[in-house]
Design a protein around this motif. Structure first.
Motif, short mmCIF file in Angstrom:
data_model
loop_
_atom_site.label_atom_id
_atom_site.label_comp_id
_atom_site.label_asym_id
_atom_site.label_seq_id
_atom_site.Cartn_x
_atom_site.Cartn_y
_atom_site.Cartn_z
N THR A 1 -10.84 8.34 1.54
CA THR A 1 -9.60 8.93 1.85
C THR A 1 -8.13 7.96 1.36
N GLN A 2 -8.26 6.57 1.75
CA GLN A 2 -7.62 5.93 1.86
C GLN A 2 -7.02 5.43 -0.06
N GLN A 3 -8.61 4.73 -0.05
CA GLN A 3 -8.66 3.99 -1.80
C GLN A 3 -8.52 5.33 -2.77
N ILE A 4 -8.56 6.41 -2.45
CA ILE A 4 -8.14 7.91 -2.84
C ILE A 4 -6.30 7.25 -3.59
N LEU A 5 -6.23 7.98 -2.13
CA LEU A 5 -4.72 7.62 -1.84
C LEU A 5 -3.71 6.96 -2.32
N GLU A 6 -4.25 6.13 -2.41
CA GLU A 6 -3.81 4.42 -2.98
C GLU A 6 -3.83 4.52 -4.86
N LEU B 1 0.13 14.76 -1.89
CA LEU B 1 -1.17 13.19 -2.01
C LEU B 1 -1.95 13.81 -0.62
N LEU B 2 -0.96 13.09 0.56
CA LEU B 2 -1.07 12.44 2.00
C LEU B 2 -0.62 14.02 2.38
N PHE B 3 -0.51 14.57 2.95
CA PHE B 3 -0.30 15.60 3.70
C PHE B 3 -1.56 16.44 3.67
N ASP B 4 -1.90 16.87 2.19
CA ASP B 4 -3.03 17.83 1.70
C ASP B 4 -4.53 16.90 2.25
N ARG B 5 -4.39 15.07 2.10
CA ARG B 5 -5.91 14.83 2.39
C ARG B 5 -5.78 14.75 3.68
N ALA C 1 -1.97 9.07 10.04
CA ALA C 1 -2.94 8.78 8.64
C ALA C 1 -3.78 7.91 8.37
N GLN C 2 -3.27 6.70 9.23
CA GLN C 2 -4.14 4.89 8.50
C GLN C 2 -4.77 5.47 9.41
N LYS C 3 -4.38 5.65 10.79
CA LYS C 3 -6.20 5.35 11.71
C LYS C 3 -6.93 6.04 11.80
N ASN C 4 -6.71 7.69 11.18
CA ASN C 4 -7.63 8.49 11.33
C ASN C 4 -8.23 9.05 9.37
N LEU C 5 -7.21 9.22 8.27
CA LEU C 5 -7.88 8.84 7.21
C LEU C 5 -9.33 8.49 7.27
N SER C 6 -10.51 7.98 6.78
CA SER C 6 -11.43 7.47 6.18
C SER C 6 -10.61 6.53 5.19
N SER C 7 -11.74 5.23 4.96
CA SER C 7 -11.69 4.41 4.05
C SER C 7 -11.88 4.84 2.58
N ASN D 1 0.75 -1.33 -0.23
CA ASN D 1 -0.08 -0.40 0.56
C ASN D 1 0.93 1.04 -0.64
N TYR D 2 0.07 2.68 -0.15
CA TYR D 2 1.05 3.88 -0.15
C TYR D 2 1.92 4.32 1.29
N ILE D 3 1.55 3.48 1.71
CA ILE D 3 2.50 3.56 3.12
C ILE D 3 3.29 3.04 3.32
N GLU D 4 2.97 1.74 2.44
CA GLU D 4 4.62 0.81 2.96
C GLU D 4 5.54 1.26 2.04
N LEU D 5 5.10 1.51 0.68
CA LEU D 5 5.65 1.98 -0.23
C LEU D 5 6.74 2.94 0.34
N MET D 6 5.91 4.51 1.16
CA MET D 6 6.72 5.55 1.42
C MET D 6 7.35 5.24 2.38
N VAL D 7 7.41 4.29 3.49
CA VAL D 7 8.32 3.01 4.37
C VAL D 7 9.20 3.22 3.66
N GLU D 8 9.46 2.15 2.00
CA GLU D 8 10.66 1.62 1.67
C GLU D 8 11.16 2.25 0.87
N GLU D 9 10.57 3.54 0.59
CA GLU D 9 11.62 4.75 0.39
C GLU D 9 11.58 6.02 1.01
N HIS D 10 11.82 5.49 2.17
CA HIS D 10 12.72 5.71 3.57
C HIS D 10 13.75 4.97 3.84
N SER D 11 14.00 2.97 3.99
CA SER D 11 14.64 2.77 3.36
C SER D 11 15.88 3.64 2.01
#
Length: 184
Positions: A148-153, A61-65, A140-146, A2-12
């Motif tokens: 919004t999560q789908q839109i972010l994906e 994407l993420l911060f704006d949402r 973000a994962q805990k509080n954004l609506s499902s 998912n988009y969060i896992e991707l961004m964490v991988e980019e952090h690596s």
């Protein structure tokens, strides 16, 4: 992934380059032979992969949402925290570029500015990544609506596909290995 896992991988990937930056700075400190032009490769990675590609997804994407949907708490976290740190990183890279150019012009004392700005960038990013991985992304994962999560994906996938057409990911991922090899 998912988009969060991707961004964490980019952090690596970014942390691998932070390690390389530190190794280059240590060589500068010890007055070892350094190809100062390699710093331009590091700056390119930071500007185009870490900032334009990775921070681009966060900022556009993420911060704006988060700001739109989660209100004042997210706005403070994003505007007064993450975006300020992104700007600080950009400043360090600008100053690092100036310092490298000055060293290449023969200003030996500018080696201090290389170390100061490069190491400041690494410290900033290590802390920044820790906050994003363990606080911002989780919030973000805990509080954004499902919805919004789908839109972010979807938006993140589109962002990634556009970057693939420019060869962004493969270029910079292979660049990491090349840089790591240079400072062994």
């Amino acid at each position: 992934m998912n988009y969060i896992e991707l961004m964490v991988e980019e952090h690596s990937n970014i942390k691998r380059v932070l390690s390389v930056i530190r190794k280059y700075c240590y060589k500068v400190l010890k007055n070892e032979e350094v190809n100062y032009a390699d710093f331009f490769i590091l700056i390119d990675f930071v500007r185009n992969y870490a900032d334009k590609h990775h921070h681009g997804k966060e900022e556009k994407l993420l911060f704006d949402r988060m700001i739109k949907e989660l209100g004042p708490t997210a706005e403070k976290l994003v505007r007064n925290g993450m975006l300020v740190e992104h700007d600080m990183g950009r400043l360090y890279m600008q100053e690092l570029e100036t310092a490298v150019n000055n060293v290449l012009k023969g200003e030996d004392e500018a080696r201090l500015d290389i170390i100061a700005n490069a190491i400041s960038y690494t410290h900033l990013l290590y802390r920044h990544i820790e906050k994003e991985d363990n606080v911002v992304y989780q919030f973000a994962q805990k509080n954004l609506s499902s919805e919004t999560q789908q839109i972010l994906e979807k938006e993140c996938d589109q962002f990634e596909q556009e970057a693939k057409t420019k060869n962004t990911q493969s270029k910079y991922i292979s660049m990491i290995a090349e840089l790591e090899e240079k400072v062994k």
